[in-house]
Design a protein around this motif. Sequence first.
Motif, PDB file in Angstrom:
ATOM      1  N   THR A 148      56.436  27.566 -13.909  1.00 13.53           N
ATOM      2  CA  THR A 148      55.154  27.492 -13.209  1.00 13.53           C
ATOM      3  C   THR A 148      55.105  26.166 -12.447  1.00 13.53           C
ATOM      4  O   THR A 148      55.922  25.282 -12.687  1.00 13.53           O
ATOM      5  N   PRO A 149      54.153  26.007 -11.539  1.00 13.98           N
ATOM      6  CA  PRO A 149      54.070  24.740 -10.804  1.00 13.98           C
ATOM      7  C   PRO A 149      53.963  23.505 -11.690  1.00 13.98           C
ATOM      8  O   PRO A 149      54.527  22.456 -11.356  1.00 13.98           O
ATOM      9  N   LEU A 150      53.259  23.595 -12.811  1.00 14.48           N
ATOM     10  CA  LEU A 150      53.136  22.441 -13.709  1.00 14.48           C
ATOM     11  C   LEU A 150      54.234  22.399 -14.765  1.00 14.48           C
ATOM     12  O   LEU A 150      54.378  21.388 -15.466  1.00 14.48           O
ATOM     13  N   MET A 151      55.010  23.483 -14.874  1.00 20.98           N
ATOM     14  CA  MET A 151      56.131  23.526 -15.831  1.00 20.98           C
ATOM     15  C   MET A 151      57.356  24.136 -15.150  1.00 20.98           C
ATOM     16  O   MET A 151      57.826  25.211 -15.524  1.00 20.98           O
ATOM     17  N   PRO A 152      57.872  23.479 -14.115  1.00 23.09           N
ATOM     18  CA  PRO A 152      58.989  24.058 -13.344  1.00 23.09           C
ATOM     19  C   PRO A 152      60.287  24.120 -14.145  1.00 23.09           C
ATOM     20  O   PRO A 152      60.522  23.297 -15.031  1.00 23.09           O
TER      21      PRO A 152
ATOM     22  N   PHE B 218      44.317  28.429  -3.898  1.00 22.72           N
ATOM     23  CA  PHE B 218      44.646  27.016  -3.710  1.00 22.72           C
ATOM     24  C   PHE B 218      43.892  26.146  -4.707  1.00 22.72           C
ATOM     25  O   PHE B 218      42.682  26.287  -4.884  1.00 22.72           O
ATOM     26  N   ASP B 219      44.623  25.261  -5.367  1.00 22.71           N
ATOM     27  CA  ASP B 219      44.031  24.266  -6.265  1.00 22.71           C
ATOM     28  C   ASP B 219      44.037  22.933  -5.523  1.00 22.71           C
ATOM     29  O   ASP B 219      45.079  22.281  -5.403  1.00 22.71           O
ATOM     30  N   ALA B 220      42.868  22.536  -5.018  1.00 21.59           N
ATOM     31  CA  ALA B 220      42.772  21.320  -4.201  1.00 21.59           C
ATOM     32  C   ALA B 220      43.079  20.060  -5.007  1.00 21.59           C
ATOM     33  O   ALA B 220      43.434  19.026  -4.434  1.00 21.59           O
TER      34      ALA B 220
ATOM     35  N   ASN C 262      49.285  25.946  -4.182  1.00 25.34           N
ATOM     36  CA  ASN C 262      48.785  27.277  -3.856  1.00 25.34           C
ATOM     37  C   ASN C 262      49.422  28.262  -4.830  1.00 25.34           C
ATOM     38  O   ASN C 262      50.606  28.593  -4.714  1.00 25.34           O
ATOM     39  N   TYR C 263      48.645  28.703  -5.804  1.00 25.34           N
ATOM     40  CA  TYR C 263      49.171  29.614  -6.816  1.00 25.34           C
ATOM     41  C   TYR C 263      49.315  31.020  -6.235  1.00 25.34           C
ATOM     42  O   TYR C 263      48.383  31.542  -5.633  1.00 25.34           O
TER      43      TYR C 263
ATOM     44  N   PRO D  36      43.406  25.905 -12.057  1.00 25.83           N
ATOM     45  CA  PRO D  36      44.207  25.571 -13.237  1.00 25.83           C
ATOM     46  C   PRO D  36      44.108  24.108 -13.664  1.00 25.83           C
ATOM     47  O   PRO D  36      44.126  23.802 -14.861  1.00 25.83           O
ATOM     48  N   PHE D  37      43.994  23.203 -12.697  1.00 29.49           N
ATOM     49  CA  PHE D  37      43.917  21.776 -13.016  1.00 29.49           C
ATOM     50  C   PHE D  37      42.709  21.471 -13.901  1.00 29.49           C
ATOM     51  O   PHE D  37      42.733  20.524 -14.687  1.00 29.49           O
ATOM     52  N   ALA D  38      41.656  22.288 -13.804  1.00 36.14           N
ATOM     53  CA  ALA D  38      40.413  22.043 -14.540  1.00 36.14           C
ATOM     54  C   ALA D  38      40.403  22.717 -15.903  1.00 36.14           C
ATOM     55  O   ALA D  38      39.364  22.737 -16.566  1.00 36.14           O
ATOM     56  N   GLY D  39      41.518  23.260 -16.342  1.00 39.93           N
ATOM     57  CA  GLY D  39      41.575  23.938 -17.626  1.00 39.93           C
ATOM     58  C   GLY D  39      41.055  23.061 -18.754  1.00 39.93           C
ATOM     59  O   GLY D  39      41.461  21.904 -18.889  1.00 39.93           O
ATOM     60  N   ALA D  40      40.164  23.605 -19.572  1.00 40.37           N
ATOM     61  CA  ALA D  40      39.577  22.840 -20.668  1.00 40.37           C
ATOM     62  C   ALA D  40      39.109  23.789 -21.762  1.00 40.37           C
ATOM     63  O   ALA D  40      38.681  24.911 -21.478  1.00 40.37           O
ATOM     64  N   PHE D  41      39.191  23.332 -23.016  1.00 31.15           N
ATOM     65  CA  PHE D  41      38.745  24.137 -24.139  1.00 31.15           C
ATOM     66  C   PHE D  41      37.236  24.006 -24.323  1.00 31.15           C
ATOM     67  O   PHE D  41      36.623  23.025 -23.899  1.00 31.15           O
ATOM     68  N   HIS D  42      36.631  25.014 -24.960  1.00 29.82           N
ATOM     69  CA  HIS D  42      35.212  24.962 -25.271  1.00 29.82           C
ATOM     70  C   HIS D  42      34.928  23.743 -26.155  1.00 29.82           C
ATOM     71  O   HIS D  42      35.638  23.500 -27.142  1.00 29.82           O
ATOM     72  N   ALA D  43      33.909  23.003 -25.821  1.00 26.22           N
ATOM     73  CA  ALA D  43      33.579  21.791 -26.562  1.00 26.22           C
ATOM     74  C   ALA D  43      33.302  22.077 -28.032  1.00 26.22           C
ATOM     75  O   ALA D  43      33.695  21.298 -28.914  1.00 26.22           O
ATOM     76  N   GLU D  44      32.627  23.201 -28.318  1.00 28.31           N
ATOM     77  CA  GLU D  44      32.295  23.502 -29.706  1.00 28.31           C
ATOM     78  C   GLU D  44      33.515  23.893 -30.539  1.00 28.31           C
ATOM     79  O   GLU D  44      33.476  23.873 -31.778  1.00 28.31           O
ATOM     80  N   LEU D  45      34.626  24.264 -29.859  1.00 28.86           N
ATOM     81  CA  LEU D  45      35.854  24.616 -30.575  1.00 28.86           C
ATOM     82  C   LEU D  45      36.788  23.427 -30.748  1.00 28.86           C
ATOM     83  O   LEU D  45      37.724  23.484 -31.549  1.00 28.86           O
ATOM     84  N   LEU D  46      36.539  22.358 -29.993  1.00 25.35           N
ATOM     85  CA  LEU D  46      37.463  21.220 -30.004  1.00 25.35           C
ATOM     86  C   LEU D  46      37.663  20.600 -31.383  1.00 25.35           C
ATOM     87  O   LEU D  46      38.796  20.233 -31.726  1.00 25.35           O
ATOM     88  N   PRO D  47      36.618  20.420 -32.209  1.00 21.97           N
ATOM     89  CA  PRO D  47      36.871  19.856 -33.539  1.00 21.97           C
ATOM     90  C   PRO D  47      37.895  20.656 -34.335  1.00 21.97           C
ATOM     91  O   PRO D  47      38.806  20.080 -34.950  1.00 21.97           O
ATOM     92  N   SER D  48      37.760  21.983 -34.326  1.00 23.85           N
ATOM     93  CA  SER D  48      38.728  22.822 -35.038  1.00 23.85           C
ATOM     94  C   SER D  48      40.089  22.763 -34.361  1.00 23.85           C
ATOM     95  O   SER D  48      41.129  22.660 -35.032  1.00 23.85           O
ATOM     96  N   LEU D  49      40.100  22.812 -33.034  1.00 23.79           N
ATOM     97  CA  LEU D  49      41.365  22.801 -32.297  1.00 23.79           C
ATOM     98  C   LEU D  49      42.110  21.482 -32.464  1.00 23.79           C
ATOM     99  O   LEU D  49      43.348  21.475 -32.563  1.00 23.79           O
ATOM    100  N   GLN D  50      41.397  20.370 -32.470  1.00 22.71           N
ATOM    101  CA  GLN D  50      42.055  19.073 -32.623  1.00 22.71           C
ATOM    102  C   GLN D  50      42.832  19.012 -33.931  1.00 22.71           C
ATOM    103  O   GLN D  50      43.968  18.529 -33.969  1.00 22.71           O
ATOM    104  N   GLY D  51      42.220  19.514 -35.006  1.00 22.82           N
ATOM    105  CA  GLY D  51      42.936  19.522 -36.277  1.00 22.82           C
ATOM    106  C   GLY D  51      44.148  20.432 -36.247  1.00 22.82           C
ATOM    107  O   GLY D  51      45.218  20.092 -36.765  1.00 22.82           O
ATOM    108  N   ILE D  52      43.992  21.597 -35.606  1.00 20.65           N
ATOM    109  CA  ILE D  52      45.108  22.541 -35.506  1.00 20.65           C
ATOM    110  C   ILE D  52      46.214  21.971 -34.634  1.00 20.65           C
ATOM    111  O   ILE D  52      47.410  22.068 -34.968  1.00 20.65           O
ATOM    112  N   PHE D  53      45.850  21.338 -33.514  1.00 22.18           N
ATOM    113  CA  PHE D  53      46.857  20.748 -32.634  1.00 22.18           C
ATOM    114  C   PHE D  53      47.658  19.672 -33.362  1.00 22.18           C
ATOM    115  O   PHE D  53      48.881  19.568 -33.203  1.00 22.18           O
ATOM    116  N   GLY D  54      46.950  18.859 -34.154  1.00 23.64           N
ATOM    117  CA  GLY D  54      47.637  17.816 -34.909  1.00 23.64           C
ATOM    118  C   GLY D  54      48.625  18.404 -35.899  1.00 23.64           C
ATOM    119  O   GLY D  54      49.747  17.906 -36.054  1.00 23.64           O
ATOM    120  N   PHE D  55      48.221  19.500 -36.561  1.00 23.65           N
ATOM    121  CA  PHE D  55      49.113  20.186 -37.505  1.00 23.65           C
ATOM    122  C   PHE D  55      50.325  20.758 -36.779  1.00 23.65           C
ATOM    123  O   PHE D  55      51.471  20.625 -37.241  1.00 23.65           O
TER     124      PHE D  55
END
Length: 366
Positions: free
Chosen positions: A210-214, A137-139, A144-145, A79-98
């Motif tokens: 969740t562990p990152l959003m208790p 386990f997320d080292a 430990n999920y 989970p710590f390594a969660g990341a969006f597809h690079a080719e989608l980031l331009p579209s997502l960045q605009g949507i996130f800002g909105f």
Amino acid sequence: MEGGDSRDHNRSSESTTATAPPTETSPTVGNEVLESNDPSLSSQLLPAMQNLQNALLVSLPVKVSTVNTMAVLAASEPPFAGAFHAELLPSLQGIFGFLQKTGSPFMINPYPYFAYRDDPRPETLAFCLFQPNAGRFDANTNINYMNMWDAQLDAVKSALKSAGFADLEFVVAETGWPYKGDPNENGASVDNAKAFNGNLVQHLRSMVGTPLMPGKSVDTYIFALYDEDLKPGPESERSFGLFHPDLSMTYDVGLKKSSSSGSSQPTPSSPSKKPATAWCLPKPGATDEELQANLDYACSQEEVDCTAIQPGGVCFEPNTVRSHAAYAMNQLYQISGRNSWDCDFRQSAILSSDNPSYDTCVYPGS
């Protein structure tokens, strides 16, 4: 990829909320547009959202968003390594800002079912159904999920943080589990659907987060109220409904409410499955290895207090795996809703009407 690629699982049927819905109306523009592989649609998505927001603000307090599948993530495990597809980031960045500017939520559709479908191991099924398992386990975070749900949501949280929008709220627009499928569709069954949705409802109501959003329960909508019986594709695509057209339940997950009090009144599918007063205990043939896994899992849950079976505790003696597991398993059953599927533990437990309490060791009862 954790959560599976559900690009071919577009959905349109109604869902039912498992937690309190957002306070404002939240219309969505399109459905899984960014996963459609059509660049022209992706480029038009943000302008369409802005136009709808401007049009509706004249008379309605709305928060416009758009729905995405887990396929927008290029990585989600650990989970710590969660990341969006690079080719989608331009579209997502605009949507996130909105979304950030308008206070609207990012909407995502995590489906643990698709993760199990693509990785049909017994340990994966237990991980997806909130049942006893060794965890993953997320080292990176030393976490430990214990279930796929928390892992998927934390992967989304990590991806948002990596994209520079760590504080952006998100909503689960859809999740669910099919109760029927084709012969080659692993895990599509009534028992698994009941276990997933029932345990999910209890997990959300516990407000453990969740562990990152208790301490926070993400607004979640269960797919779906009714089957989409004319939908093409495999049998599972037409078998997500919680209710039949006559309003009878396909199976009970504890969402039904009485008209008089408004309190939750689950209707057991078979009254004989659960005694009026019941305790959840190990099956006679359960092995110490199975029971140790159950013991570890139950005591790892925040709501379960295993002090009584620690050295010096009133239930420490007899000091056996079976005795300690019985106490912990029963306690988890009692606080999880007392549904028959809460006393499953990968088929190593059974409900009993015989009170297992002894001396000063008292087992919580129904």
